[in-house]
Scaffold this motif. Structure first.
Motif, PDB file in Angstrom:
ATOM      1  N   ARG A   1      -8.336  14.577  18.421  1.00 45.89           N
ATOM      2  CA  ARG A   1      -7.216  13.634  18.290  1.00 45.89           C
ATOM      3  C   ARG A   1      -7.016  12.826  19.567  1.00 45.89           C
ATOM      4  O   ARG A   1      -6.940  11.595  19.539  1.00 45.89           O
ATOM      5  N   SER A   2      -6.923  13.533  20.706  1.00 43.97           N
ATOM      6  CA  SER A   2      -6.667  12.830  21.974  1.00 43.97           C
ATOM      7  C   SER A   2      -7.840  11.922  22.341  1.00 43.97           C
ATOM      8  O   SER A   2      -7.642  10.824  22.884  1.00 43.97           O
TER       9      SER A   2
ATOM     10  N   ILE B   1      -7.744   8.692  20.066  1.00 44.83           N
ATOM     11  CA  ILE B   1      -6.644   7.818  20.491  1.00 44.83           C
ATOM     12  C   ILE B   1      -7.008   7.114  21.796  1.00 44.83           C
ATOM     13  O   ILE B   1      -6.763   5.909  21.959  1.00 44.83           O
TER      14      ILE B   1
ATOM     15  N   GLN C   1      -7.578   3.055  22.862  1.00 46.48           N
ATOM     16  CA  GLN C   1      -6.925   2.371  23.982  1.00 46.48           C
ATOM     17  C   GLN C   1      -7.912   1.586  24.837  1.00 46.48           C
ATOM     18  O   GLN C   1      -7.505   0.739  25.628  1.00 46.48           O
TER      19      GLN C   1
ATOM     20  N   GLU D   1      -1.161   0.881  25.018  1.00 46.46           N
ATOM     21  CA  GLU D   1      -0.488   2.163  24.926  1.00 46.46           C
ATOM     22  C   GLU D   1      -1.136   3.036  23.841  1.00 46.46           C
ATOM     23  O   GLU D   1      -1.790   2.521  22.929  1.00 46.46           O
ATOM     24  N   PRO D   2      -0.967   4.372  23.926  1.00 43.23           N
ATOM     25  CA  PRO D   2      -1.518   5.255  22.886  1.00 43.23           C
ATOM     26  C   PRO D   2      -0.958   4.908  21.504  1.00 43.23           C
ATOM     27  O   PRO D   2       0.217   4.562  21.376  1.00 43.23           O
ATOM     28  N   ASP D   3      -1.802   5.011  20.491  1.00 45.29           N
ATOM     29  CA  ASP D   3      -1.424   4.659  19.129  1.00 45.29           C
ATOM     30  C   ASP D   3      -1.707   5.858  18.215  1.00 45.29           C
ATOM     31  O   ASP D   3      -2.847   6.088  17.809  1.00 45.29           O
ATOM     32  N   GLU D   4      -0.676   6.627  17.910  1.00 43.13           N
ATOM     33  CA  GLU D   4      -0.830   7.818  17.075  1.00 43.13           C
ATOM     34  C   GLU D   4      -1.362   7.462  15.688  1.00 43.13           C
ATOM     35  O   GLU D   4      -2.113   8.219  15.079  1.00 43.13           O
ATOM     36  N   GLU D   5      -0.967   6.302  15.188  1.00 49.00           N
ATOM     37  CA  GLU D   5      -1.380   5.885  13.847  1.00 49.00           C
ATOM     38  C   GLU D   5      -2.899   5.698  13.757  1.00 49.00           C
ATOM     39  O   GLU D   5      -3.483   5.876  12.686  1.00 49.00           O
TER      40      GLU D   5
ATOM     41  N   TRP E   1      -5.164   7.590  14.983  1.00 46.47           N
ATOM     42  CA  TRP E   1      -5.722   8.891  14.605  1.00 46.47           C
ATOM     43  C   TRP E   1      -5.327   9.270  13.179  1.00 46.47           C
ATOM     44  O   TRP E   1      -6.143   9.768  12.403  1.00 46.47           O
ATOM     45  N   GLU E   2      -4.078   9.034  12.815  1.00 46.13           N
ATOM     46  CA  GLU E   2      -3.587   9.430  11.500  1.00 46.13           C
ATOM     47  C   GLU E   2      -4.322   8.706  10.370  1.00 46.13           C
ATOM     48  O   GLU E   2      -4.467   9.250   9.264  1.00 46.13           O
TER      49      GLU E   2
ATOM     50  N   ASP F   1      -8.299  10.480  10.663  1.00 51.09           N
ATOM     51  CA  ASP F   1      -8.525  11.904  10.429  1.00 51.09           C
ATOM     52  C   ASP F   1      -8.726  12.285   8.958  1.00 51.09           C
ATOM     53  O   ASP F   1      -9.600  13.099   8.649  1.00 51.09           O
TER      54      ASP F   1
END
Length: 286
Positions: free
Chosen positions: A15-16, A19, A23, A262-266, A268-269, A272
């Motif tokens: 995940r990290s 993401i 970036q 900036e990091p974008d959680e979406e 990864w979502e 995955d």
């Protein structure tokens, strides 16, 4: 010249990691990668962008954050920045690998194809019959083994694609105009072949050279036109030109990377839950 390869099929990003990769590329490329249906295609595209940015930062010493990439009307990536010196680069991905070739000396194109087994080789060849010249078909059919015929087919296709990609003219180019002649009949694993010649519309083009590689059941070709080159190419870290493709790991790709956003959680979502590749549905046996 540098020649780098990355096995994206064996890469299982955390995940990290995914993401962070998002970036390190431009927003429009991240959006394009998000649209892929399967993970393998998203990973291949990501590897290609990271390879390009690493090559530019390494070869031209441009700060990572300042690198700005664009695409021509035909889709070929290029460096938007105005810098001293030139760099020709190209990427390709197929099978398990994304590959990059870059040089300050000449015009570069690269293509990779995995040797894949096909169920109906004669039917496949019939479909592709207009893409090759008669002498090329003679080379393909020289062996009586279908597996060897397919290898020669993929080799010729790689040669044609590397040339077309170096020109940057896109898929509209009629590859039947290209006629390649082998001096080395069969490629050997991890042995570089450089003696294949090209005719276009019957005219020999000696200014073009083609480096042919086989690696891990893949054929890779680097096309290079040095006719109008006036620059001196750079050397690899070892102090000499690195003849074979150097296989990089994800840590190598991200070694000099810097965050552009900036990091974008979406990011990864959306990645995955996807399947790795299309599922092959087999008919149940009766």
């Amino acid at each position: 010249m540098i020649k780098w390869a990355f096995n994206f099929r064996s890469w299982q990003p955390t995940r990290s990691e995914w993401i962070f990769c998002g970036q390190c590329i431009q927003n429009e490329e991240k959006e394009r990668i998000q649209r892929f249906v399967f993970k393998k295609d998203a990973k291949a595209a990501m590897a290609g962008r990271l390879l390009i940015r690493k090559a530019i930062a390494y070869c031209l010493e441009i700060p990572y954050k300042e690198i700005k990439l664009g695409r021509t009307e035909k889709g070929k990536p290029y460096l938007v920045n105005t810098v001293q010196g030139s760099l020709s680069f190209n990427v390709s991905h197929n099978g398990d690998y994304a590959v990059l070739a870059a040089s300050r000396n000449g015009t570069i194109g690269v293509d990779v194809m995995k040797y894949e087994v096909r169920t109906s080789v004669p039917k496949f060849f019939h479909t592709m019959r207009r893409q090759f010249t008669e002498p090329e078909w003679s080379q393909i059919r020289k062996s009586t083994e279908e597996s060897e015929q397919l290898k020669t087919f993929y080799r010729l296709w790689c040669l044609k694609e590397s040339y077309v990609k170096a020109l940057g003219v896109g898929i509209g180019f009629e590859v039947s105009r290209l006629d390649f002649t082998f001096n080395t009949e069969y490629l050997k694993e991890y042995v570089v072949t450089k003696d294949t010649s090209l005719k276009v519309d019957g005219v020999h083009l000696p200014e073009w050279t083609f480096e042919e590689h086989t690696m891990d059941n893949h054929c890779i070709v680097v096309a290079n036109n040095q006719q109008n080159s006036t620059t001196t190419d750079f050397e690899e870290e070892s102090g000499r030109e690195y003849e074979h493709f150097k296989v990089l790991q994800i840590n190598d790709l991200l070694q000099c990377a810097s965050c552009l956003c900036e990091p974008d959680e979406e990011f990864w979502e959306k990645f995955d839950p996807k399947d790795e590749a299309p599922q092959i549905h087999r008919k149940p046996s009766s």
